[in-house]
Enzyme design. Structure first.
Site, PDB file in Angstrom:
ATOM      1  N   ARG B  53      33.597  22.067 -26.317  1.00  0.00           N
ATOM      2  CA  ARG B  53      32.879  21.001 -25.627  1.00  0.00           C
ATOM      3  C   ARG B  53      31.863  20.372 -26.557  1.00  0.00           C
ATOM      4  O   ARG B  53      31.400  21.010 -27.498  1.00  0.00           O
ATOM      5  CB  ARG B  53      32.105  21.576 -24.437  1.00  0.00           C
ATOM      6  CG  ARG B  53      32.959  22.312 -23.467  1.00  0.00           C
ATOM      7  CD  ARG B  53      32.065  23.107 -22.525  1.00  0.00           C
ATOM      8  NE  ARG B  53      32.859  24.072 -21.783  1.00  0.00           N
ATOM      9  CZ  ARG B  53      32.352  25.057 -21.058  1.00  0.00           C
ATOM     10  NH1 ARG B  53      31.031  25.204 -20.984  1.00  0.00           N
ATOM     11  NH2 ARG B  53      33.135  25.885 -20.421  1.00  0.00           N
ATOM     12  N   ASP B  55      28.053  18.264 -26.068  1.00  0.00           N
ATOM     13  CA  ASP B  55      27.028  17.947 -25.063  1.00  0.00           C
ATOM     14  C   ASP B  55      26.849  16.440 -24.875  1.00  0.00           C
ATOM     15  O   ASP B  55      27.313  15.649 -25.690  1.00  0.00           O
ATOM     16  CB  ASP B  55      25.680  18.526 -25.510  1.00  0.00           C
ATOM     17  CG  ASP B  55      25.578  19.998 -25.172  1.00  0.00           C
ATOM     18  OD1 ASP B  55      26.380  20.472 -24.357  1.00  0.00           O
ATOM     19  OD2 ASP B  55      24.690  20.656 -25.749  1.00  0.00           O
ATOM     20  N   TYR B 113      30.689  20.192 -38.485  1.00  0.00           N
ATOM     21  CA  TYR B 113      29.731  19.350 -37.767  1.00  0.00           C
ATOM     22  C   TYR B 113      28.851  18.647 -38.792  1.00  0.00           C
ATOM     23  O   TYR B 113      28.541  19.203 -39.850  1.00  0.00           O
ATOM     24  CB  TYR B 113      28.824  20.201 -36.863  1.00  0.00           C
ATOM     25  CG  TYR B 113      29.391  20.492 -35.499  1.00  0.00           C
ATOM     26  CD1 TYR B 113      29.274  19.560 -34.474  1.00  0.00           C
ATOM     27  CD2 TYR B 113      30.024  21.703 -35.233  1.00  0.00           C
ATOM     28  CE1 TYR B 113      29.788  19.823 -33.210  1.00  0.00           C
ATOM     29  CE2 TYR B 113      30.535  21.976 -33.965  1.00  0.00           C
ATOM     30  CZ  TYR B 113      30.408  21.026 -32.956  1.00  0.00           C
ATOM     31  OH  TYR B 113      30.912  21.286 -31.702  1.00  0.00           O
ATOM     32  N   ARG B 200      22.174  21.995 -33.653  1.00  0.00           N
ATOM     33  CA  ARG B 200      20.933  21.276 -33.341  1.00  0.00           C
ATOM     34  C   ARG B 200      19.693  22.150 -33.571  1.00  0.00           C
ATOM     35  O   ARG B 200      18.651  21.653 -34.002  1.00  0.00           O
ATOM     36  CB  ARG B 200      20.979  20.737 -31.916  1.00  0.00           C
ATOM     37  CG  ARG B 200      21.994  19.598 -31.789  1.00  0.00           C
ATOM     38  CD  ARG B 200      22.299  19.242 -30.338  1.00  0.00           C
ATOM     39  NE  ARG B 200      21.092  18.871 -29.616  1.00  0.00           N
ATOM     40  CZ  ARG B 200      21.051  18.697 -28.292  1.00  0.00           C
ATOM     41  NH1 ARG B 200      22.158  18.886 -27.557  1.00  0.00           N
ATOM     42  NH2 ARG B 200      19.935  18.344 -27.709  1.00  0.00           N
TER      43      ARG B 200
END
Lengths: 247, 247
Positions: B53, B55, B113, B200
């Site tokens: 997933r 966010d 990422y 993050r």
């Protein structure tokens, strides 16, 4: 006593605006800027004057405006206070006190517009609002050859939308070229002024030449004809950006 | 008879989504993709499975999904028909028939990422949804030094949001570095998997190190502590992009 005059340079993302100019019941660049200035001036309306309007969907990297203010604060503080009141799709880059007679529109000597094409096979989802996706092969040399015809002083009637009030359609183009960077072809036009839809009609015509539907030599004929019907289609708004204005 | 299985690679702009996963009364990436597939399959619901997933606000340049189809058409035609039914903030880049047992999540070996910082003094209005604006000076060498500590196999409990169901928090980071391009600093992380909010929180911690509020050596201590409270703040979602997934 005259009020101090301010020159401001700003960028905006045209996507969510119904254009630059104030109109009823629509979100406009001018409307948002004037609303921010009204807040700064204790609910006194402040009228702003831009170097020129931009249409719905058209962006700006360096639009210039002027206005008069009753506030007497330093330029850097002005910039911060102003930015804090603007929505996040308008960014002020520069604030400067100027002479009382400075006029953002009448004193502009040169403007640069850019039109961005994204030329890879799939659209770039992060640039979809800022580039026209053109996934077919374009003959860059043919387009450059055609662009050479528009440099100089010409009557650009053929490249002006028919719904215009402007009588005098002679403009001078100082530079017209194509940049290639990061998956994009960028048409660059520097001139002393541009007619309504002029850059978008130039780009629409250049794309037809790039696709070999027309010859580069057609550009000279289209200029000569002084007829909007001879030129190509008007390219979509979202690829266009008012890059800079020089005084 | 088993239905043919399809692997699809897609990009999306996370700005206007409430995240990847379907939820009631919210616009989600999964919801939009499944709606498009339902149209293609004459109103039969098709369930999709993603590599993981993302966010709300997080983007993807190369998310991978799989699903089973009853349609028997060529890959290129599949891609065109699928793209035509998707909203313009989701773009399919690749469609491929794969073996029946291919699983987008369980078979992923490596994921990359990226987290984009825009470091010039003024925000770039055209990148405001895709980059975190960081107009202050960052010590790049200090951040690189800190990143070296996370490469390898570690328990990343300190870099996992406390609201998670995952028990096993050991992950392997193969690469962690910083790219500098076009006014941006881009944090790049390649690993065999990532915990909830892991990138993050890593970026939030690295920013504190870059601002010299903490030492690069803190990174080793934070890992060792296995406590979310020891790490820095969670960086905002909009700078993050799921760059690619490898099988």
């Amino acid at each position: 006593m005259t009020m101090p005059r301010i020159k401001a340079v700003l960028a905006y993302d045209g996507t969510a605006f119904a254009g630059y100019q104030v109109q009823p019941n629509a979100r406009t660049v001018q409307g948002e800027i004037e609303a921010a200035l009204k807040k700064m001036h204790k609910e006194t309306a402040i009228r702003i004057y831009a170097s020129g309007r931009t249409d719905a969907g058209v962006h700006a990297a360096g639009q210039v405006i002027h206005f008069d203010t009753t506030l007497n604060i330093k330029e850097q503080n002005w910039l911060k206070a102003f930015q804090a009141l603007l929505p996040d799709d308008i960014v002020v880059h520069h604030i400067e006190y100027v002479q009382d007679d400075f006029h953002a529109r009448f004193h502009a000597k040169k403007k640069e517009y850019r039109y961005r094409l994204f030329t890879k096979p799939f659209p770039d989802v992060f640039r979809r609002n800022y580039t026209l996706h053109v996934p077919y092969t374009l003959d860059i040399n043919a387009m450059k050859e055609a662009m050479a015809f528009i440099v100089g002083t010409h009557d650009f009637t053929s490249f002006c939308a028919s719904k215009t009030n402007v009588e005098e359609k002679t403009r001078t183009i100082f530079e017209a070229d194509i940049l290639e960077e990061d998956g994009e072809l960028i048409f660059r036009f520097v001139g002393n002024g541009f007619l309504y839809n002029m850059v978008r009609i130039l780009v629409g015509t250049l794309l037809e030449i790039g696709k070999k539907e027309r010859s580069p030599l057609d550009m000279a004929e289209i200029l000569e004809a002084k007829s909007r019907e001879k030129a190509g289609a008007t390219a979509p708004a979202h690829g266009l950006v008012l890059w800079s204005v020089h005084y």
